[in-house]
Design an enzyme around this catalytic site. Structure first.
Site, mmCIF file in Angstrom:
data_model
loop_
_atom_site.group_PDB
_atom_site.id
_atom_site.type_symbol
_atom_site.label_atom_id
_atom_site.label_comp_id
_atom_site.label_asym_id
_atom_site.label_seq_id
_atom_site.Cartn_x
_atom_site.Cartn_y
_atom_site.Cartn_z
ATOM 1 N N HIS A 176 0.857 -1.515 -0.017
ATOM 2 C CA HIS A 176 0.074 -0.173 0.118
ATOM 3 C C HIS A 176 0.831 1.279 0.014
ATOM 4 O O HIS A 176 2.152 1.355 0.405
ATOM 5 C CB HIS A 176 -1.043 -0.051 1.357
ATOM 6 N N CYS B 264 -5.024 2.655 -3.375
ATOM 7 C CA CYS B 264 -3.701 3.485 -2.836
ATOM 8 C C CYS B 264 -2.601 2.174 -3.149
ATOM 9 O O CYS B 264 -1.793 2.108 -1.974
ATOM 10 C CB CYS B 264 -3.983 3.616 -1.425
#
Ligand SMILES: Cc1ncc(COP(=O)(O)O)c(C=O)c1O
Length: 508
Positions: free
Chosen positions: A229, A470
């Protein structure tokens, strides 16, 4: 393999080489999806999909007897032990023919009881009962957490650690008791090793700046994986820019699992730190954390595990794992937003410099110098999210009552079911097919944008995430800029999966 079914799940579709046994098992495990379709088309519901919130389908999970369960476990590769935590073979059961959610027992509760604990699951969205499949973004909160936070504000609210009055003592007790609950939940040795922060993002920034940055010189190396992430990429880039260090990346194979032989090759004398996710938020890959940690330690390097997507789904024991740092967010584990955790080994936290300066983190201040407080206070400057920490404690107590090993087994079973059903949808490609996978069902649908799919699902009350999640590097590695991402949690039912699949079939 069942060859009469045109949409039969195949090894190719699953992307799992040599998974013939898994394929056969998955195809034999679950009833046909068209059962339970009761409604007819209308102006509001052109596909005739809105069904009564109380489903007409009955569901019988695969585990029927101890012998069959043992055989199934062997074939579908469910670990019986995770980092020293036993995964029970018999606590998840259902009786064929009885009402579905009542008959599915997950450790200490039935699925129906669990769903009842989450008031928001009764919400109606666009005329349909909410189907919450956006758990990777945030989970819903059970009544036990909501009530605990309310009780805190009604009876205990005060700042902690300061003040001689009764409420200060109550709030301090509640806050420190939550810290101890976290310690126990993740198997840490000492409560001081638990630092409350706002969430995983702040946790990683804290470790990067307080522990790693002071050790970096130009040319030093930090290893991350391609699965990360952005929260486990950008903080390392920021400290690399400041110090002249470089980032190295562990690659993954076509299923989305990390290539461990390549990981080993990344280590040099310049390697200063490793930061890797436990579960990918895009692919669902469960990374081999024990091995990742062991290899790092063999090279004398410390490692952080990003547990944002694992801690609500997989039993975690940081002591058994020998993790140096383990971080997670409360809101992804049924607790309030604004609270998260850094677990760090005592000696590492003591060696780290403070992250934020201010009240609470000091022992003594003059204009010439400051003596810092001991851990954990050294890292908790200012007034934290006290009620949210207390809510986190309640969420972890809730999960402990059910039993994390049982939660893990239930979600594994539901994931298998969902993968099997989704793979049968024409034009649907699952992204992320690692054998060891948890909770995440990212996919693309031929001929439709992710937004179109997300919007149609929402019109039936089904919440999924669309976009880059993300984690652009890993999506781009697989050739995509975005995906549709349903994510499962403890309270999701086979009916939730069926509702998703029914709407997805309307795109065919
Ligand atoms: C793997 C992973 N790491 C870190 C984060 C960041 O978590 P938060 O936004 O709660 O700080 C997320 C959030 O989705 C995540 O999935």
């Amino acid at each position: 393999m069942i060859t009469t079914d045109p949409f039969a799940i195949t090894e190719e579709a699953l992307g799992i080489p040599g998974a013939a046994e898994l394929t056969a098992l998955a195809n034999s495990m679950f009833p046909d999806l068209t059962e339970g379709l009761t409604a007819s088309p209308s102006a509001e519901d052109p596909f005739g999909l809105t069904v009564d919130p109380v489903s007409t389908r009955s569901y019988a999970p695969s585990v029927q007897s101890k012998t069959e369960a043992a055989e199934a476990d062997r074939r579908i590769d469910v670990p019986t032990s995770l980092s020293g935590v036993d995964v029970p073979q018999s606590d998840i059961s259902s009786e064929k023919g009885t009402s579905r959610d009542d008959s599915i027992r997950i450790g200490g509760k039935t699925l129906a009881q669990i769903r009842n604990d989450f008031p928001i699951l009764s919400e109606r969205i666009n005329g349909n009962q909410l189907v919450w499949l956006d758990n990777g973004a945030t989970t819903q909160r059970p009544r036990q957490v909501i009530d605990r936070v309310s009780y805190y504000y009604e009876h205990e609210n005060s700042n902690v650690h300061r003040g001689a009055h009764t409420l200060a003592a109550r709030s301090t007790d509640a806050y420190e008791s939550a810290r101890d609950t976290v310690r126990n939940f993740i198997g840490a040795t000492l409560s001081e090793e638990i630092i409350f922060v706002r969430g995983t993002t702040e946790a990683i920034n804290l470790v990067a700046n307080a522990y790693v940055l002071p050790q970096l010189s130009p040319g030093d190396e930090i290893i991350v994986s391609i699965l990360e992430h952005h929260a486990n990429i950008v903080p390392w880039q920021l400290i690399a820019q400041q110090s002249g260090a470089v980032i190295k990346v562990i690659p993954c194979d076509e299923t989305g699992q990390l290539i461990m032989s390549e990981y080993e090759k990344l280590f040099t004398k310049q390697t200063k730190f490793v930061a890797v996710t436990h579960v990918s938020n895009v692919l669902g890959t469960v990374t081999p954390v024990e091995e990742l940690i062991a290899v790092a330690h063999r090279h004398g390097v410390r490692i952080l595990i990003d547990g944002a997507q694992s801690v609500a789904h997989i039993p975690v024991n940081v002591s058994a794992l020998d993790a140096d740092f383990f971080v997670f967010s409360g809101h992804k584990i049924f607790a309030p937003t604004g609270i998260g955790v850094v677990y760090g080994k005592r000696e590492l936290l003591e060696a780290a410099r403070p992250y934020h300066g201010g009240g609470n983190m000091i022992a003594d201040v003059t204009f010439e110098r400051t003596i810092y407080n001991d851990i954990p206070n050294k890292f908790e400057a200012g007034t934290g999210s006290i009620a949210d920490a207390v809510g986190l404690g309640a969420a972890l107590d809730y999960l402990s009552e059910i039993g994390m090993p049982c939660v893990y087994r239930w979600e594994h079973e539901l994931l298998q079911y969902a993968m099997k059903e989704m793979t049968r949808i024409p034009g649907l490609t699952l992204i992320g097919t690692a054998l060891n996978k948890a909770s995440v069902l990212s996919f693309k649908l031929d001929g439709y944008s992710d937004e179109e799919v997300g919007k149609r699902l929402d019109s039936y009350g089904i919440a999924v995430r669309t976009g880059h999640h993300c984690a652009q590097p890993v999506l781009r590695h697989f050739g995509y800029e975005g995906s549709v991402r349903p994510t499962l949690a403890l309270y999701n039912s086979p009916d939730d999966v069926d509702a998703l699949v029914r709407v997805l079939r309307t795109f065919a």
